[in-house]
Enzyme design. Structure first.
Site, PDB file in Angstrom:
ATOM      1  N   GLN A   1      20.937 -56.581  27.164  1.00  0.00           N
ATOM      2  CA  GLN A   1      21.375 -57.123  25.878  1.00  0.00           C
ATOM      3  C   GLN A   1      20.870 -58.557  25.666  1.00  0.00           C
ATOM      4  OE1 GLN A   1      25.359 -58.807  25.401  1.00  0.00           O
ATOM      5  NE2 GLN A   1      25.752 -57.245  23.864  1.00  0.00           N
TER       6      GLN A   1
ATOM      7  N   SER B   1      22.778 -63.808  23.738  1.00  0.00           N
ATOM      8  CA  SER B   1      23.089 -65.225  23.968  1.00  0.00           C
ATOM      9  C   SER B   1      21.826 -66.058  24.190  1.00  0.00           C
ATOM     10  CB  SER B   1      23.965 -65.382  25.216  1.00  0.00           C
ATOM     11  OG  SER B   1      25.110 -64.596  25.099  1.00  0.00           O
TER      12      SER B   1
ATOM     13  N   GLU C   1      35.307 -51.103  22.417  1.00  0.00           N
ATOM     14  CA  GLU C   1      34.986 -52.111  23.436  1.00  0.00           C
ATOM     15  C   GLU C   1      36.126 -53.104  23.627  1.00  0.00           C
ATOM     16  OE1 GLU C   1      32.405 -53.111  25.669  1.00  0.00           O
ATOM     17  OE2 GLU C   1      32.388 -50.936  25.431  1.00  0.00           O
TER      18      GLU C   1
ATOM     19  N   SER D   1      35.393 -65.587  24.749  1.00  0.00           N
ATOM     20  CA  SER D   1      36.171 -66.397  25.699  1.00  0.00           C
ATOM     21  C   SER D   1      37.649 -66.439  25.311  1.00  0.00           C
ATOM     22  CB  SER D   1      35.612 -67.825  25.729  1.00  0.00           C
ATOM     23  OG  SER D   1      35.968 -68.497  24.538  1.00  0.00           O
TER      24      SER D   1
HETATM   25  C1  LIG Z   1      28.997 -62.443  33.645  1.00  0.00           C
HETATM   26  C2  LIG Z   1      28.366 -62.663  32.292  1.00  0.00           C
HETATM   27  C3  LIG Z   1      27.484 -61.724  31.786  1.00  0.00           C
HETATM   28  C4  LIG Z   1      26.883 -61.920  30.536  1.00  0.00           C
HETATM   29  N1  LIG Z   1      25.974 -60.998  30.084  1.00  0.00           N
HETATM   30  C5  LIG Z   1      25.363 -61.211  28.893  1.00  0.00           C
HETATM   31  C6  LIG Z   1      24.348 -60.310  28.432  1.00  0.00           C
HETATM   32  O1  LIG Z   1      24.006 -59.315  29.095  1.00  0.00           O
HETATM   33  N2  LIG Z   1      23.729 -60.577  27.269  1.00  0.00           N
HETATM   34  C7  LIG Z   1      24.060 -61.654  26.488  1.00  0.00           C
HETATM   35  O2  LIG Z   1      23.489 -61.819  25.421  1.00  0.00           O
HETATM   36  N3  LIG Z   1      25.007 -62.555  26.911  1.00  0.00           N
HETATM   37  C8  LIG Z   1      25.657 -62.353  28.091  1.00  0.00           C
HETATM   38  N4  LIG Z   1      26.590 -63.254  28.543  1.00  0.00           N
HETATM   39  C9  LIG Z   1      26.827 -64.478  27.773  1.00  0.00           C
HETATM   40  C10 LIG Z   1      28.174 -64.546  27.094  1.00  0.00           C
HETATM   41  O3  LIG Z   1      28.216 -63.715  25.981  1.00  0.00           O
HETATM   42  C11 LIG Z   1      28.412 -66.023  26.748  1.00  0.00           C
HETATM   43  O4  LIG Z   1      28.577 -66.701  27.978  1.00  0.00           O
HETATM   44  C12 LIG Z   1      29.609 -66.233  25.875  1.00  0.00           C
HETATM   45  O5  LIG Z   1      29.339 -65.763  24.580  1.00  0.00           O
HETATM   46  C13 LIG Z   1      29.998 -67.736  25.806  1.00  0.00           C
HETATM   47  O6  LIG Z   1      28.919 -68.492  25.411  1.00  0.00           O
HETATM   48  P1  LIG Z   1      28.428 -69.784  26.229  1.00  0.00           P
HETATM   49  O7  LIG Z   1      28.272 -69.394  27.648  1.00  0.00           O
HETATM   50  O8  LIG Z   1      27.254 -70.327  25.510  1.00  0.00           O
HETATM   51  O9  LIG Z   1      29.634 -70.812  26.143  1.00  0.00           O
HETATM   52  P2  LIG Z   1      30.023 -71.709  24.904  1.00  0.00           P
HETATM   53  O10 LIG Z   1      30.077 -70.869  23.678  1.00  0.00           O
HETATM   54  O11 LIG Z   1      29.140 -72.907  24.882  1.00  0.00           O
HETATM   55  O12 LIG Z   1      31.496 -72.137  25.292  1.00  0.00           O
HETATM   56  C14 LIG Z   1      31.771 -73.150  26.260  1.00  0.00           C
HETATM   57  C15 LIG Z   1      33.276 -73.397  26.261  1.00  0.00           C
HETATM   58  O13 LIG Z   1      33.696 -73.881  24.960  1.00  0.00           O
HETATM   59  C16 LIG Z   1      34.695 -73.036  24.433  1.00  0.00           C
HETATM   60  N5  LIG Z   1      34.517 -72.908  22.989  1.00  0.00           N
HETATM   61  C17 LIG Z   1      33.379 -72.585  22.333  1.00  0.00           C
HETATM   62  N6  LIG Z   1      33.607 -72.536  21.003  1.00  0.00           N
HETATM   63  C18 LIG Z   1      34.914 -72.832  20.811  1.00  0.00           C
HETATM   64  C19 LIG Z   1      35.755 -72.936  19.660  1.00  0.00           C
HETATM   65  N7  LIG Z   1      35.282 -72.698  18.439  1.00  0.00           N
HETATM   66  N8  LIG Z   1      37.077 -73.237  19.856  1.00  0.00           N
HETATM   67  C20 LIG Z   1      37.571 -73.470  21.101  1.00  0.00           C
HETATM   68  N9  LIG Z   1      36.806 -73.399  22.235  1.00  0.00           N
HETATM   69  C21 LIG Z   1      35.506 -73.086  22.094  1.00  0.00           C
HETATM   70  C22 LIG Z   1      34.506 -71.684  25.097  1.00  0.00           C
HETATM   71  O14 LIG Z   1      35.710 -70.935  25.118  1.00  0.00           O
HETATM   72  C23 LIG Z   1      34.082 -72.100  26.500  1.00  0.00           C
HETATM   73  O15 LIG Z   1      35.216 -72.427  27.271  1.00  0.00           O
HETATM   74  C24 LIG Z   1      27.196 -63.078  29.780  1.00  0.00           C
HETATM   75  C25 LIG Z   1      28.096 -64.025  30.286  1.00  0.00           C
HETATM   76  C26 LIG Z   1      28.669 -63.824  31.527  1.00  0.00           C
HETATM   77  C27 LIG Z   1      29.606 -64.873  32.050  1.00  0.00           C
END
Ligand SMILES: Cc1cc2nc3c(=O)[nH]c(=O)nc-3n(C[C@H](O)[C@H](O)[C@H](O)COP(=O)(O)OP(=O)(O)OC[C@H]3O[C@@H](n4cnc5c(N)ncnc54)[C@H](O)[C@@H]3O)c2cc1C
Length: 389
Positions: A129, A132, A248, A372
């Site tokens: 997928q 991100s 999901e 999250s």
């Molecule tokens: C094990 C794992 C597998 C994954 N596999 C895939 C995959 O196969 N394909 C893919 O595309 N992605 C994948 N992901 C990515 C995942 O979808 C993202 O990590 C997730 O969407 C969070 O984005 P970020 O890591 O950029 O964190 P951010 O969005 O930058 O968030 C950082 C922190 O800020 C907080 N935050 C952000 N926005 C807000 C808000 N508006 N209000 C309050 N708090 C906020 C979040 O809760 C978090 O604590 C995977 C992630 C993990 C951990």
């Protein structure tokens, strides 16, 4: 690979009979050494099991029978997933089955369905997928990877990150920006199917804290993909990506993971004689009761789905409660292990073999992926409690 047997009407069976049939099949055919592994299994480990399920007609429980699936309704689907968890069956790289198949059935052209669906079922094509990006996770609509139409092609440039098992996949389903001038950022995104062998794509694995390479960065440098790699219409990608959220959201909130951690905790605590300690009993009872609450909340949503009612925004409670309970349990598991709790790998405690750190590590990102905890709380605040914000 021989073609699958046509599926029976499992929905006509009683839940008990269906569960028993699934349980017996798993007991007879699933490899013992792959039970309850605490990391994402690699394709090289799972491909024989994939073939076994495929040949039995069970590789796609969620797909309709005429497309080669089991055609399970929501209730039977919950039974099937429960048995998977109960037996400790590892997750194969199944995003083609859970995501791409249903998307193509709804939005794909006949040519896309004819080419991709049978190959996805047989395991000839394995999907990852590509949503991100380094600056687009929770706020996915900010993604910057672009696909520019040029003659008979699109040219893709950009970077994806956290792409689970990209190094095992043959194809990626990708969200990319096709209109930078769109009024709302969600309106300028399209959904593509891309062969990972296309020139200009580079995949770099990322090592996680447990030492496993389960996800990757994927780089696109002037990657030319055919026009028919587009699914649906241009700029419809956001609607397509969101179309799958229903079941999901229930599945990700299932209490199976914390329930398994609780069983491990109880075994270790008994082996160490911790039930003679009233302080430990207090903490154990608190997490156990949390899990009872979670199971009844989950049961309420399952009943809703079985009645054919759509899930509301309140289902966000389930993901928060499940993943945070799981984390609390694995914290307690590490503490219970004492000096063994901080050593990598499986340990023997009074005849019970357990791994303390891996469950702890694997519970950490659970409050991040799939939306999250903070984002789920925002949803509850706005749409369920009607708080301003
Ligand atoms: C094990 C794992 C597998 C994954 N596999 C895939 C995959 O196969 N394909 C893919 O595309 N992605 C994948 N992901 C990515 C995942 O979808 C993202 O990590 C997730 O969407 C969070 O984005 P970020 O890591 O950029 O964190 P951010 O969005 O930058 O968030 C950082 C922190 O800020 C907080 N935050 C952000 N926005 C807000 C808000 N508006 N209000 C309050 N708090 C906020 C979040 O809760 C978090 O604590 C995977 C992630 C993990 C951990």
């Amino acid at each position: 690979m021989s073609s699958p047997v046509p599926a029976r009407d499992y929905n006509a069976m009683s839940d008990e009979a269906f569960r028993l049939e699934v349980r017996n099949f798993f007991e007879q055919h699933y490899p013992e050494h792959l039970r309850y592994i605490l990391r994402r299994a690699r394709w090289s480990e799972m491909k024989d099991w994939w073939r076994t399920l495929y040949e039995h007609g069970w590789i796609a429980p969620n797909w309709p029978r005429e497309a080669g699936g089991m055609g399970l309704d929501a209730g039977k689907m919950v039974n099937f997933l429960d048995e998977i968890e109960r037996h400790g069956v590892a997750r194969a790289p199944d995003q083609g089955i859970t995501q791409v198949g249903p998307i193509l059935m709804q939005y794909g052209t006949e040519a896309q369905k004819t080419y991709f669906l049978p190959r996805t079922l047989s395991g000839e094509i394995i999907w990852c997928q590509g949503y991100s990006e380094p600056n687009a996770g929770s706020d996915l609509a900010s993604l910057q990877t672009v696909a520019v139409a040029a003659g008979g092609h699109y040219v893709v440039n950009g970077q994806k990150i956290w792409t689970t098992l990209a190094h095992d996949a043959t194809h990626i389903y990708l969200l990319a920006r096709t209109d930078r001038q769109a009024r709302k950022k969600q309106e300028g995104i399209s959904f593509f199917l891309v062969d990972l062998k296309t020139p200009g794509i580079a995949i770099r694995p990322i090592r996680n804290i447990a030492g496993h390479e389960e996800f990757c960065e994927v780089f696109f440098n002037d990657v030319r993909i055919p026009r028919d790699a587009l699914v649906g219409t241009e700029n419809q990608g956001w609607t397509i990506a969101k179309a799958l959220l229903g079941f999901e959201r229930l599945n990700i909130g299932s209490p199976r993971r914390p329930a398994y951690a609780l069983r491990r905790l109880e075994m270790v605590a008994r082996a160490k004689g911790l039930f003679a300690d009233s302080g430990f009993i207090d903490r154990f009872t608190a997490v156990k009761l949390d899990l009872e609450d979670l199971a009844s909340l989950y049961g309420r949503f399952v009943e809703q789905v079985k009645r054919g009612e759509p899930l509301g925004q309140d289902v966000s409670m389930l993901k928060i409660w499940t993943m945070e309970s799981w984390q609390r349990l694995t914290d307690l598991l590490v503490e219970t292990g004492a000096e063994d709790g901080i050593i990598e790998g499986a340990r023997q405690i009074a005849g019970v073999e357990t791994d303390f750190l891996n469950p702890f590590y694997y519970a950490r990102p659970a409050t991040i992926y799939g939306g999250s905890s903070e984002i789920q709380r925002n949803i509850l605040a706005r749409h369920v409690l009607n708080l301003p914000g």
